[in-house]
Design a protein around this motif. Structure first.
Motif: not given
Length: 139
Positions: A72-85
């Motif tokens: 289980k994951v509560d938050i997915v924190n994203v460090f990718r460029r906007s075009d890769q979201v």
């Protein structure tokens, strides 16, 4: 147009969350992704690194994609460029997190729409570490 949840919603999310998958977590200590994840780990959260090439970061096993995470994951924190979201959000849907969190400078209206469609909160263009410091002095 997407708007971030109110501070009280974000604070409750941070109080209830235990596990954070960090997409794009670099093994390099000078990178922002590493600094944010290390802070969150030191604050008591379980960090699950997601990176295509690393094996271990912050003492945790690295997964090549969100789809490989077996827990289980509560938050997915994203460090990718906007075009890769968008692909990240699509993969996150399978994990059913409470929120997808896009770091400072990262936005995606399409990603936000997908998250909303699946009942997942989306926080965009905000630093998880800074928001935790601001909202959770007693979390």
């Amino acid at each position: 147009m997407h708007s971030n949840p109110e501070d009280e919603v974000i604070k409750n999310l941070l109080k209830e969350a235990r596990t954070i998958a960090v997409v794009g977590l670099s093994p390099k200590p000078h990178r922002d992704s590493f600094k944010v994840a290390a802070y969150m780990q030191a604050s008591g959260y379980r960090i699950i690194p997601v990176h295509p090439n690393a094996r271990e970061v912050l003492g945790e096993k690295v997964y090549r994609s969100l789809a490989e995470i077996p827990e289980k994951v509560d938050i997915v924190n994203v460090f990718r460029r906007s075009d890769q979201v968008v692909p990240v959000v699509v993969d996150a849907v399978g994990l059913k997190p409470k929120a997808v969190w896009l770091q400072v400078g990262i936005t995606s209206e399409e990603g936000a729409a997908i998250a909303k469609e699946h009942g997942i909160d989306m926080i965009m263009d905000r630093c998880l570490m800074l928001e935790h410091k601001r909202l959770c002095t007693n979390c």
